[in-house]
Enzyme design. Structure first.
Site, PDB file in Angstrom:
ATOM      1  N   LYS A 115       1.108  -1.555   0.065  1.00 36.42           N
ATOM      2  CA  LYS A 115      -0.289   0.068   0.164  1.00 36.42           C
ATOM      3  C   LYS A 115       0.922   1.395   0.179  1.00 36.42           C
ATOM      4  CE  LYS A 115      -4.555  -2.028  -0.014  1.00 36.42           C
ATOM      5  NZ  LYS A 115      -5.076  -1.203  -0.940  1.00 36.42           N
ATOM      6  N   GLU A 137      -9.467   5.458   2.889  1.00 31.91           N
ATOM      7  CA  GLU A 137     -10.626   4.629   4.353  1.00 31.91           C
ATOM      8  C   GLU A 137      -9.874   3.645   4.067  1.00 31.91           C
ATOM      9  OE1 GLU A 137     -10.321   5.291   0.690  1.00 31.91           O
ATOM     10  OE2 GLU A 137      -9.623   2.872   0.403  1.00 31.91           O
ATOM     11  N   SER A 404       1.873  -9.716  -1.431  1.00 32.55           N
ATOM     12  CA  SER A 404       1.242  -8.334  -1.288  1.00 32.55           C
ATOM     13  C   SER A 404       1.644  -7.839   0.544  1.00 32.55           C
ATOM     14  CB  SER A 404      -0.306  -8.018  -1.682  1.00 32.55           C
ATOM     15  OG  SER A 404      -0.416  -9.451  -0.640  1.00 32.55           O
TER      16      SER A 404
END
Lengths: 423, 257
Positions: A115, A137, A404
Site C-alpha cells: 500500500k 478509507e 502483498s
C-alpha cells in the site's frame, strides 16, 4: 504514464486499443470505469486529473518518488525463491510436475504491505496540489497505516475512516495509525466494513476537497483514481519483470495475486499484460461459501453495476442493492472490484479464481511453517491458489506470487479462526 | 406539457413559490407511505421528491443514509416504492419526482426500462444525483420518451461553462446545491442570489435550491430568488424521530408566505 495515447482523428481511423492502453478519454476500460459521482465531486476529480497529468513530463516528481520509495520505503523488494514450499508441493504432485514458486516480497516494504507505493505517490501529489490534509478509507488497516505513514512523513493532517467491525479485527493497525498522528474515525453504518468506510471518506471529500486530498487505496472509485493507483503500483510488476530476467533469464509462466479492490494485482499484472505467454491469475476471496453475502468474489460470482463512482463487477441483489461481503481477510472484504480487472476478466487475458477462508488459512500456516514468512490473510489467498496451480504445471515452469503483505496484523484473528476450526 | 412543467408554469403565472419536500420511499412503512405523500401535499408541497432507498447513497448525509438503511432492512425495495406510489398517484395532484442512484437504474434493466417503469408508477420526473452530465444523454432521451423530466444538479463550485452544459441537459427544473458536501442540515444558508442570477442568464428553466435548507426561515430566504426550496435531511430527521411529515411540511411551508 503508459496511458497517454493521442486521440484518433476520426473513429474509423482508430487502431484497436491495446490492453495496456486503457483507460480512454472518458476514464473507461471498455464498458467499465467512468465517473458516477455527485456534481459536487466533479471539480475535485478534474483538479486531480490535471495534477496527475502534469506529473507525466515531470522528471523531478518521479525521481523524488523513486528516491523516497527506495530510502524510506525499502524498495526494491526482493524476488525470493520459496524452495521449501515448492519441495512440499512437488512431493504431492504428479511426476515431473510442481512449478517453481517465487515470492515478490511486498511484505518487506515499510509498513508491511504494498500500500505504501500508492500512498507515498499520492501524498507527493497532495503536496504538489498545495493541500494540507489527507483522508483515506481502510479495510484491513494496511492502507490506513500506509496513509498515516505518508502523512507523517510529509507533515500532512490525516483522517482515516475504518469500519467498526474492521477496527475490532485489526486493532493493532488502529494503534499504529494513532501513533503516527492520524485520527481514526470508526464507521458504524451498514456492514461496518470497507464499503461503508469508503462511503464516509467520499462524503468527507465532497465537503472538504479544497484543502483535502482523498488518498483512495485501491484501483476502484471514479476516474482518475483507478488509473492513478495503478500507475503508482506498477513498480511491483516492473521490478518483478527485471528480477525474473536476471534470476530466471526469462519471464515467468504464471503470476498470481489476490484481488479485493485489486491494487497489488494491477501493480504486478499491468507490466505483463502484453506478454501473453505469462498466465495471469487473480484470486478473489471465496469466504464461507459461494452463497450471496458469504464471499467477496464479485468477478467470479457478481455482475456489472455501479458502486463508489464507477462501473465494475459488483455483488448486488436483484434490486440493485449492494450485498454484504464476507472474507476472513478484512482487506478483501469488499463487494466491488476495480474496473480494469472487470475489463480484463471479460477480455479473458486474466483468469480470476476463488480461494475460500479454509484454503487461505491453510496457506497462511504453510508459508509460515515452510518458509518462515507469515503472510497477510489477503496474501494467503494468492498463496493458496499458487499451491493449487503449481502441481498442474511442469517443474521447469515458474510461478511468481505477489506476497502483498505480512501477517503480523492477522495473528489474533488467525488464531481465533484456527481455534474455531479445531473445535 | 409535463406535470412538473405545468406546476411551475402555474406558480409563475400566479407569482407563487414552491416547496419540494424530500421523503424516503417506504418510511415509516410501505403501507403508511401513501398517507405520507397525501399529508405532504395537504401541508403545502407542490412537488414531492421520493428517495428510492439504496444501500450506498454517497451523495446523502448520515440522516438520509440511515433512513434508507432502515427501509432496506424492513424489506423495502425500489419495486415496492413504485407500487406504493402507483397506488397513491390518483389521490394526489402534486408532482412526484424519484431521486434514485444510478446503480438502481442500471440494475433495473437500464435507462429506458427504468424510465418507462417510473412513468408507469406515476412519477413525473427523475433526479439521479450520481449521474454527471457526461453520462446523462441516454437517460435524458429515455426520460423524455417516457414523459418524465430529468433535473440535473449544479454545485456551488461548478464552473460556468459546465453549468451551461448541465442546464442545457436538464428538463423540468434545475437542482441547485446550496453548498458542497452531502445532504444535511447546515447552520446558516449561504447567499444564493448572485449564483441564481447567473444561472438565470443560462436558462429559463425553474430553479430549485436544496442541500442545507432546513427551516421555514431558510425556505423564505431561498425563494426570494429561486422558484422552489427543497428540504430533505431536516424533514427526514424529524420524521424518523416520530413527527408527522404533514406537520413538519406545514411548518416549512410557512416560509412561502
Amino acid at each position: 504514464m503508459t496511458t497517454d495515447t493521442a486521440a484518433p482523428a476520426t473513429p474509423e481511423e482508430a487502431p484497436p486499443r491495446r490492453l495496456s492502453e486503457w483507460p480512454d478519454e472518458r476514464g473507461r476500460y471498455g464498458p467499465y470505469g467512468g465517473v458516477y459521482v455527485p456534481e459536487t465531486l466533479i471539480p475535485a476529480l478534474h483538479q486531480l486529473e490535471e495534477a496527475f497529468a502534469a506529473t507525466s513530463g515531470d522528471e523531478n516528481f518521479w525521481q523524488r518518488l523513486r528516491a523516497l520509495l527506495n530510502d524510506f520505503g525499502g524498495r526494491p523488494t526482493p524476488l525470493y525463491h520459496a524452495e521449501r514450499l515448492e519441495r512440499g508441493i512437488r512431493r504431492a504432485a504428479p511426476k515431473e510436475h510442481g512449478a517453481e514458486i517465487w515470492l515478490k516480497r511486498e511484505d518487506l516494504l515499510h509498513t508491511g504491505a504494498h500500500k505504501l507505493n500508492n500512498t507515498l505517490g499520492q501524498a507527493l501529489l497532495t503536496k504538489k496540489m498545495g493541500k494540507r490534509r489527507v483522508i483515506a478509507e481502510t479495510g484491513a488497516g494496511q492502507h490506513g497505516v500506509a496513509t498515516a505513514t505518508a502523512a507523517a512523513h510529509f507533515g500532512l493532517e490525516c483522517t482515516v475512516y475504518m469500519g467498526a467491525e474492521d477496527a475490532r479485527r485489526q486493532r493493532l493497525n488502529v494503534i499504529r495509525m494513532e501513533l503516527m498522528g492520524a485520527e481514526v474515525v470508526q464507521v458504524e453504518a451498514g456492514s461496518r466494513t470497507l464499503k461503508d468506510a469508503t462511503n464516509e471518506a467520499m462524503r468527507d471529500w465532497m465537503g472538504s476537497y479544497e484543502t483535502t486530498h482523498y488518498i483512495l487505496g485501491s484501483v476502484v472509485g471514479p476516474h482518475p483514481f483507478p488509473m492513478i493507483v495503478r500507475e503508482f503500483q506498477r513498480i511491483i510488476g516492473i521490478e518483478t519483470k527485471a528480477q525474473c530476467l536476471r534470476k530466471l533469464e526469462r519471464l515467468p509462466e504464471c503470476v498470481v495475486a489476490c484481488v479485493g479492490g485489486g491494487s497489488n494485482a494491477i501493480g504486478i499484472f499491468h507490466p505483463f499484460i502484453e506478454d501473453i505467454d505469462t498466465k495471469l491469475i487473480g484470486v478473489e476471496a471465496g469466504g464461507r461459501s459461494p452463497s450471496p453475502g458469504d464471499h467477496a468474489a464479485p468477478l467470479s460470482l457478481g455482475s456489472p453495476g455501479v458502486l463508489h463512482g464507477s462501473m465494475s463487477y459488483v455483488m448486488q441483489d436483484e434490486h440493485g442493492q449492494t450485498l454484504d461481503a464476507h472474507s476472513c481477510s478484512a482487506g478483501l472484504d469488499y463487494p466491488g472490484v476495480g474496473p480494469e480487472h472487470s475489463f480484463w476478466k471479460d477480455s479473458g487475458r486474466v483468469v480470476y479464481e476463488v480461494a475460500d477462508d479454509t484454503e487461505a488459512l491453510r496457506a497462511f500456516q504453510a508459508l509460515a511453517r515452510e518458509e518462515g514468512i507469515i503472510p497477510a490473510l489477503e496474501t494467503s489467498h494468492a498463496i493458496a491458489a499458487a499451491m493449487r496451480i503449481a502441481p498442474t504445471m511442469p517443474k521447469e515452469a515458474a510461478i511468481v506470487v505477489c506476497c502483498s503483505g505480512r501477517g503480523d496484523k492477522d495473528v489474533d484473528e488467525a488464531a481465533r479462526l484456527l481455534a474455531e476450526r479445531r473445535n | 406539457m409535463s406535470r412538473i412543467d405545468r406546476i411551475f408554469a402555474d406558480a409563475r403565472a400566479e407569482g407563487r413559490k414552491l416547496l419540494m419536500p424530500f421523503v424516503v420511499g417506504g418510511r415509516p412503512s410501505i403501507d403508511a407511505f401513501g398517507d405520507v405523500l397525501r399529508g405532504a401535499e395537504r401541508a403545502g408541497a407542490s412537488i414531492i421528491e421520493v428517495g428510492i432507498p439504496f444501500s450506498d447513497p454517497i451523495a446523502d448525509g448520515p440522516v438520509i443514509a440511515q433512513a434508507m438503511d432502515r427501509a432496506i432492512r424492513d424489506g423495502v425495495t425500489p419495486a415496492k416504492v413504485f407500487d406504493a406510489v402507483h397506488a397513491a398517484r390518483d389521490s394526489l395532484s402534486a408532482g412526484l419526482v424519484a431521486m434514485v442512484s444510478y446503480s438502481v437504474v442500471r440494475r433495473w434493466g437500464g435507462d429506458a426500462e427504468f424510465a418507462a417503469r417510473a412513468a408507469q408508477a406515476g412519477f413525473d420526473g427523475l433526479i439521479v444525483p450520481d449521474l454527471p452530465v457526461e453520462e446523462s444523454a441516454e437517460l435524458q432521451a429515455a426520460a423524455s420518451d417516457a414523459g418524465l423530466s430529468l433535473a440535473m444538479l449544479v454545485g456551488p463550485t461548478t464552473e460556468p461553462e459546465r453549468a451551461a452544459r448541465i442546464v442545457e441537459a436538464s428538463t423540468g427544473f434545475v437542482y441547485v446545491l446550496a453548498r458542497a458536501g452531502v445532504t444535511g442540515e447546515g447552520g446558516q444558508m449561504p447567499e444564493m442570489a448572485a449564483r441564481i442570477a447567473d444561472l438565470r442568464e443560462l436558462t429559463s428553466l425553474p430553479i430549485a435550491v436544496g442541500f442545507g435548507v432546513s427551516s421555514a426561515a431558510h425556505v423564505r430566504g431561498v425563494v426570494q430568488t429561486a422558484d422552489a426550496a427543497i428540504v430533505g435531511s431536516a424533514l427526514v430527521r424529524r420524521a424518523e424521530a416520530g413527527e408527522s411529515v404533514e406537520q413538519v411540511v406545514g411548518e416549512l411551508a410557512g416560509g412561502l408566505a
